[in-house]
Design an enzyme around this catalytic site. Structure first.
Site, short mmCIF file in Angstrom:
data_model
loop_
_atom_site.label_atom_id
_atom_site.label_comp_id
_atom_site.label_asym_id
_atom_site.label_seq_id
_atom_site.Cartn_x
_atom_site.Cartn_y
_atom_site.Cartn_z
N GLN A 1 1.16 -1.31 0.09
CA GLN A 1 -0.08 0.30 -0.16
C GLN A 1 0.72 1.10 0.03
OE1 GLN A 1 -2.96 -0.39 3.22
NE2 GLN A 1 -4.22 1.83 2.52
N GLY A 2 0.88 2.31 -1.09
CA GLY A 2 1.08 3.44 -0.99
C GLY A 2 0.32 4.65 -0.41
N GLY A 3 1.30 5.90 -0.61
CA GLY A 3 0.21 7.02 -0.64
C GLY A 3 -0.87 7.36 -0.99
N ASP B 1 11.27 11.96 -6.01
CA ASP B 1 11.10 11.74 -4.14
C ASP B 1 11.78 10.09 -4.28
OD1 ASP B 1 9.25 10.65 -2.73
OD2 ASP B 1 7.50 10.20 -3.76
#
Length: 651
Positions: free
Chosen positions: A341-343, A458
């Site tokens: 799960q990421g942002g 990033d």
């Protein structure tokens, strides 16, 4: 003394509000189905550079109001038009009385690239029983098989020839005279393309252009239907059908006007009382009803949808494969195998029909389309062994997904932060060095190898994926920025990146301009975390020497002491570790101009560490104190807090 209004509300009030709410929905339905007799279809509107548009033009959000659907009214340089539902999209350049000047972006791209695919273009416009289209300002061009040796002498004498394409030859004229008069030679086909200018410089691609004129004509049935208040439609057999709410419309329109006055009186009265009941209902159930959230995001989502469709249309056949949401569900087995799960959403493992494994990232549909467009636009321009490949994408309104190649070993993050036994690393130093070098090569490609320079903004372990051979691949281009190669400094409205890896000039602009050197800083922070097997900033400890790991490493390098890093087994690994540390410290220079480019970073990593000099001390570092044990650095009185990383420096 306070009184709660709804505690005193009688039970009958709920029935009244519920009834009013039902009435409101019913009236909304009636208003929606009134057709052209109400105000849902504007008499005229503007879109981009085109003003005073009226039927048969319409906005894409009001497709029932016309046939020439306009969208991207705020897009640059021109808005977008679709002549009939399901047809191609074009740029709308100019509008005349009964014609419009269009620009074909796909043809423009092929002509600019001098691609022979331009001669496969077919300007066949859609027609319907209600409206027909005619293309003007197109020139006849003959496309003949190169093996055809029976081309008539008349064609060779009167026509110009272009033979720069494999497999066929083009014959054309720059005037309007048609010498062949419809007698098409054998093995030749007639194509029509717009000419940009009428001067022959010997280069066919310079003669052709993407702009052409289209004239429309309403059928007599549609004309009478529209101006009688009806809507031009087709039935299931594709025959003309005039749809109207008033069954007895007279030529003079008397029945229609009486019907309208009655309908508007009912609508106005019902809406007034229904709105009162609806407002009371919404206020009472404000904690439970989420409609206001949907209303809040409606405008932004509509704009997102328009921006993404405009981007995809501009990319044309060069965009990645587009999957439907049902295909995404099939690929992931209805999202059974969650990888992480990421942002921006969850990531699931999937499998294509050819058996190839993929990773599917569901994008959060509530946010701006910028992240989604950045991801597709940036990664579609790349092809490198150290950049993750985008297999395809899905975009259906709020349902958005990105389909990537599957990386069996997941992200680098789990290999450098997870707990391990004493003196043992999860990844050996040769593998760590290989990963650091691969990431550097990937960043060098983004900064110099692409036709358009890509700044990632990033770079961190979470965004580095590893295949089954631990070959690193840079991923997650949601914050990326595309710029021309000649641009050394880019402009940004706000900071972007992850705390702990953001270059100081992004937060404090007086330190220097934001450029590709900002990625170099993030790379240096990440490699030091790989070296130390820990976060550079540890907020759970109190002593400055332990809070900022790069500070501690610099002191030991400065005093030529052992680095005391975990897992070093021999002199080769010791040299490898020292080289990674020195390169990282060069990347962390406060002044961006003192940082090396990623090309130089690759050279330093591949070279001999003996020739690597110790970098100068950034002015945010404390002065050297040889009398202090380098393994322990006491906190001093004056400290500076870097907002991008919450790192403590001595001033």
């Amino acid at each position: 003394m306070g009184i709660c209004l709804f505690d005193q509300w009688p039970v009958g009030g709920y029935n009244m509000t519920f009834t009013s709410f039902v009435c409101f929905l019913l009236i909304c339905y009636l208003v929606q189905t009134k057709g052209r007799s109400d105000s849902t279809c504007p008499k005229s509107f503007s879109c981009g550079n085109l003003t005073d548009l009226s039927f048969p033009f319409s906005l894409s959000t009001q497709s029932d109001c016309g046939f020439l659907s306009m969208s991207g009214c705020n897009a640059k340089p021109f808005p977008i038009i679709q002549l009939l539902p399901g047809g191609d999209w074009y740029y709308a350049l100019e509008k005349h009385n009964s014609s419009v000047l269009l620009g074909d972006p796909k043809l423009q791209m092929t002509l600019r690239q001098r691609d022979c695919e331009a001669f496969n273009k077919n300007f066949s416009l859609p027609n319907s029983p209600s409206i027909s289209f005619t293309t003007l300002s197109l020139q006849n061009i003959f496309k003949c098989n190169s093996t055809n040796h029976n081309i008539t002498q008349k064609m060779k004498y009167h026509y110009e020839m272009y033979d720069g394409c494999d497999g066929f030859t083009i014959y054309y004229k720059i005037d309007d005279e048609d010498v062949l008069a419809g007698n098409l030679p054998a093995n030749c086909s007639l194509i029509k393309l717009p000419f940009d200018k009428l001067s022959n410089d010997g280069d066919l691609f310079n003669l052709l252009g993407p702009e052409f004129l289209v004239e429309w004509k309403l059928s007599d049935d549609c004309y009478q239907c529209h101006y009688s208040g009806g809507q031009c439609q087709t039935d299931i057999t594709n025959k003309f059908l005039c749809h109207t709410d008033v069954s007895n419309i007279t030529a003079a329109g008397t029945s229609k006007r009486g019907h309208l006055r009655t309908s508007w009186f009912i609508v106005a009265t019902g809406t007034f009382f229904s709105c009162i009941g609806l407002l009371v209902l919404l206020f009472y159930f404000r904690e439970k009803i989420l409609w206001y959230k949907y209303l809040k995001f409606w405008e932004s989502n509509a704009e997102d949808h328009q921006n993404i469709e405009t981007f995809l249309m501009n990319y044309g056949s060069y965009s990645p494969k587009r999957y439907s949401y049902s295909e995404v569900k099939r690929i992931t087995g209805h999202f059974k195998n969650k990888l992480g799960q990421g942002g921006c959403g969850n990531v699931y493992k999937g499998r294509l029909h050819n058996g190839k494994h993929v990773a599917v990232k569901l994008a959060n549909g509530k946010g701006s389309a910028e992240v989604f467009i950045n991801e597709v636009a940036s990664i579609s321009k790349t092809s490198h062994v150290n950049i993750v490949s985008l297999v395809g994408f899905c975009f259906e309104g709020r349902r958005r997904a990105l389909v990537y190649e599957f990386m069996p070993n997941g992200s680098l993050e789990k290999f450098i932060y997870e707990e391990r036994s004493n003196r043992v690393r999860q990844l050996s130093w040769p593998i760590l060095y290989k990963i650091a070098l691969g990431i550097a090569r990937g960043l060098e490609y983004l900064h110099r190898g692409c036709t358009t320079r890509i700044l990632h903004f990033d770079i961190k372990p979470h965004n580095i994926l590893l295949d089954d051979d631990f070959c690193p691949k840079i991923s997650d281009f949601g914050l990326a920025k595309l710029c021309m190669k000649k641009e050394s400094v880019v402009s940004m409205l706000g900071a972007r990146g992850t705390i702990g890896y953001i270059a100081p000039e992004i937060v404090c602009r007086n330190l220097g301009g934001v450029s590709h050197k900002s990625d170099v800083y993030s790379y240096g922070m990440m490699v030091l975390e790989m070296v130390g097997g820990r976060k550079n900033v540890d907020v759970e400890v109190d002593r400055t020497s332990e809070i900022y790991f790069p500070h501690w490493l610099y002191r030991r390098i400065e005093l030529d002491e052992e680095l005391q890093l975990i897992g070093i087994m021999n002199e080769s690994e010791k040299e490898c570790a020292r080289k990674m540390v020195l390169v990282s410290l060069w990347c962390l220079q406060t002044d961006p101009s003192n940082r090396p480019s990623m090309t130089k970073v690759v050279e330093m990593l591949e070279g001999n560490q003996v020739y690597l000099k110790i970098p100068p001390k950034p002015y945010l570092y404390p002065a050297s104190r040889s009398e202090v044990d380098s393994s322990v650095v006491e906190p001093t009185q004056s400290l500076f807090v870097d907002m991008s990383a919450n790192i403590l420096y001595e001033i």
